[in-house]
Design an enzyme around this catalytic site. Sequence first.
Site, PDB file in Angstrom:
ATOM      1  N   GLU A 131      20.890 -25.742  10.584  1.00  0.00           N
ATOM      2  CA  GLU A 131      20.334 -26.532   9.488  1.00  0.00           C
ATOM      3  C   GLU A 131      19.123 -27.299  10.016  1.00  0.00           C
ATOM      4  OE1 GLU A 131      21.762 -30.437   6.892  1.00  0.00           O
ATOM      5  OE2 GLU A 131      23.266 -29.161   7.871  1.00  0.00           O
TER       6      GLU A 131
ATOM      7  N   ASP B 281      21.094 -40.550   5.257  1.00  0.00           N
ATOM      8  CA  ASP B 281      21.127 -40.414   6.712  1.00  0.00           C
ATOM      9  C   ASP B 281      21.270 -41.758   7.397  1.00  0.00           C
ATOM     10  OD1 ASP B 281      20.818 -37.571   7.050  1.00  0.00           O
ATOM     11  OD2 ASP B 281      18.794 -37.814   6.268  1.00  0.00           O
TER      12      ASP B 281
END
Length: 259
Positions: free
Chosen positions: A48, A59
């Site tokens: 990824e 995140d």
Amino acid sequence: MSRIDGAFAAARAENRAAFISYLTAGYPDEERFLTAARELLAVSDLLEVGLPYSDPLGDGPTVQRSSQLALESGVTPKRTLELVARLRSETEKPLLVMTYYNPVYTYEGGEQAFVRDLRRAGADGVILPDLPPEEAEGLIPTARDQGLDTIFLVAPTSTEARLQIVTSACRGFVYAVSITGVTGARTTVGSEVPDLVQRVREVSDLPVAVGFGVSNAATAHPVALAADGVVVGSALVRALEEGRGVGDLAREIAGACRR
């Protein structure tokens, strides 16, 4: 059979969960990114690649820092796709791009151009953490036409109705987050994981990959026992941040994906 389908099928045949590794495109610089990606592709089933974005709400601090530094060094969406294309020339393993929706929306030519260029770069799927499937009425059919899998996220808080909506929009696999929070390496993974995986399986036949918080063999193995895939990102990015290679950690985690 797509590359993504093949990767999960191969892992299942070997009685293990697929290992999905993550790196931020162009971090800590393009050459070290490519070196790390090659190390990961040697042991993981899917890679990824995170498209750097200035406001990555899902995140944690490690990936946020990597994204900001990549942006400062000039890693644009188009440059990210060029890096993906370079990796595609070297591997037949599945390549995924994780991106927030804003870079897609503002891409020159819009959604259709982004999906087209992503597929031309050799990506097999796109992970969209902040795009509700209900708002992807243009992107999803465009991706289908291009043969690009769309992966959306479910969480422990997702209701059954929500699981049905999200999984019906997914292709390739369903991304289940282990916690109600942001990405980041942790010492334990949420106890809700087995239940969430089972709930997803009740409404979808797609493989279920679990991420957010998996950082080493100790946290990867319980996830591998419950899920079809184990996603590791922050721990690998942190290794690069600290000037270490990712190969040893990746091999440790890959071993823990065996049941």
